[in-house]
Design an enzyme around this catalytic site. Structure first.
Site, PDB file in Angstrom:
ATOM      1  N   HIS A  44       0.850  -1.259  -0.353  1.00 16.40           N
ATOM      2  CA  HIS A  44       0.022   0.131   0.188  1.00 16.40           C
ATOM      3  C   HIS A  44       0.983   1.412  -0.264  1.00 16.40           C
ATOM      4  CE1 HIS A  44       0.993   0.410   3.750  1.00 16.40           C
ATOM      5  NE2 HIS A  44       0.496  -0.537   4.127  1.00 16.40           N
ATOM      6  N   ASP A  67       0.315 -19.353  13.264  1.00 19.76           N
ATOM      7  CA  ASP A  67       1.221 -20.197  13.445  1.00 19.76           C
ATOM      8  C   ASP A  67       1.231 -19.497  15.293  1.00 19.76           C
ATOM      9  OD1 ASP A  67       4.297 -20.558  14.547  1.00 19.76           O
ATOM     10  OD2 ASP A  67       4.018 -21.076  12.131  1.00 19.76           O
ATOM     11  N   SER A 121       4.002  -4.523   6.669  1.00 21.93           N
ATOM     12  CA  SER A 121       3.284  -4.912   5.875  1.00 21.93           C
ATOM     13  C   SER A 121       3.510  -4.762   4.091  1.00 21.93           C
ATOM     14  CB  SER A 121       1.694  -3.134   5.932  1.00 21.93           C
ATOM     15  OG  SER A 121       3.277  -2.352   6.351  1.00 21.93           O
TER      16      SER A 121
END
Length: 341
Positions: free
Chosen positions: A163, A285, A300
């Site tokens: 992004h 996990d 991110s």
């Protein structure tokens, strides 16, 4: 705040997720031979904007103690980008201050506001400390931590974040003048909890890994510096039709001294997505959940792998359930990085 409303951010930086409208989507066939090196490496990001972004205005006191707001009076607005002052192109805040202090009268500012190019006149105020001020808060750069999604040895490029980097005050995507990706040494992790996304904290280390040339709604992209392209196995990037609900894993070094694979589930896919929310991923996990609480700011860009292919990258955290987040489809990122020259 509702689930998914908060973007996964670079540390202390706000981001915008928006539609990619400028580029046509490649076909599945075009991606069949798109091989890249998945990364998952946390990195420092330094970005210098093309012009000075106006974060706000404020009144100033003249030498007689009278309150004046020259910026507001001139018509300058929050989010404007100041490109030059009296014809001098502005590379940083110091250059604007120099033009203001050296002025004998009004200063002409060339400004970009959305799709408009404007020229506004502002009259500096002489203050009691012998300096001149115009009552503007401006920003010329930003920095933080993010994750490199992949390297592309075919054109010596990289892709990260999934992004865009936006101005923290205006929400506008920053235009790039220059920028770098640097090595990052992680110092601590603030774990994510329900209602409170965590974040990574670290320090930047030279030399630079890559130069940033594009800041787009689907991530940041650019060229890798000499000798910084990793020597590792390439994998094929999945087309949007190949990504499906089911088992997957993400790559990150956020919870370890090296990049590791952590199990996850892709729980939703939107094949038609052209933005940074094309899929929903859930971390399963226990190692990663124990270390980070799930997805944290700074992750991110973490690659999402499925069936041996690069399926996408993590982009957002769900505030009310940080084990989940949005991701961008790999095809959308390849559509941009393949154009890097």
């Amino acid at each position: 705040m509702t689930k998914g409303d908060e973007n996964l951010q670079l540390k202390k930086i706000a981001f915008l997720s928006a539609l990619i409208t400028a580029c046509a989507l490649p076909t599945d066939a075009a991606l069949t031979d798109a091989y890249v090196i998945p990364s998952g490496m946390c990195a420092g990001v330094k970005l210098y904007s093309d012009g000075l972004t106006v974060a706000g205005t404020a009144p100033v006191l003249n030498e007689n103690g009278k309150e004046i707001n020259p910026a507001q009076d001139s018509g300058i607005k929050k989010g404007d980008i100041i490109k030059s002052a009296d014809g001098v192109v502005l590379d940083n805040i110091e250059m604007l201050s120099e033009q203001i202090n050296n002025s004998s009268d009004a200063v002409s500012l060339d400004i970009v506001r959305g799709n408009q190019n404007l020229t506004l006149s502002i009259t500096p105020v002489q203050t009691s400390d012998a300096g001149k001020k115009i009552g503007l808060w401006v920003r010329d750069s930003t920095a933080g931590i993010g994750t490199v999604t992949y390297f592309d040895p075919n054109n010596n490029s990289f892709a990260a974040l999934g992004h865009g980097i936006c101005d923290v005050d205006t929400g506008n995507i920053l235009t790039v003048k220059s920028g770098n990706i640097l090595h990052c040494s992680l110092m601590s992790i603030q774990k994510s909890e329900k209602g409170s996304p965590g974040e990574l904290d670290g320090t930047f280390e030279y030399p630079e890994i890559a130069d940033i040339s594009l800041n787009t709604p689907s991530g940041i992209y650019g060229k890798v510096c000499e000798n910084e392209m990793p020597e590792a196995k390439t994998v094929r990037a999945a087309s949007r039709s190949e990504v499906h609900e089911g088992e997957a894993y993400i790559l990150t070094d956020a919870a370890s001294s090296k990049t590791e694979a952590y199990t996850a589930q892709i729980v939703k896919v939107d094949e038609n997505s052209t933005d940074s929310k094309g899929l929903v991923v859930k971390i399963t996990d226990e190692r990663l959940l124990s270390s980070t609480g799930g997805i944290v700011r700074g992750m991110s860009g973490a690659p999402i792998m499925q069936d041996g292919l690069l399926a996408g990258a993590v982009t957002h955290v769900f505030v009310n359930d940080p084990s989940k987040g949005y991701g961008i489809l790999a095809e959308n990122m390849l559509n941009i990085s393949s154009q890097i020259q």
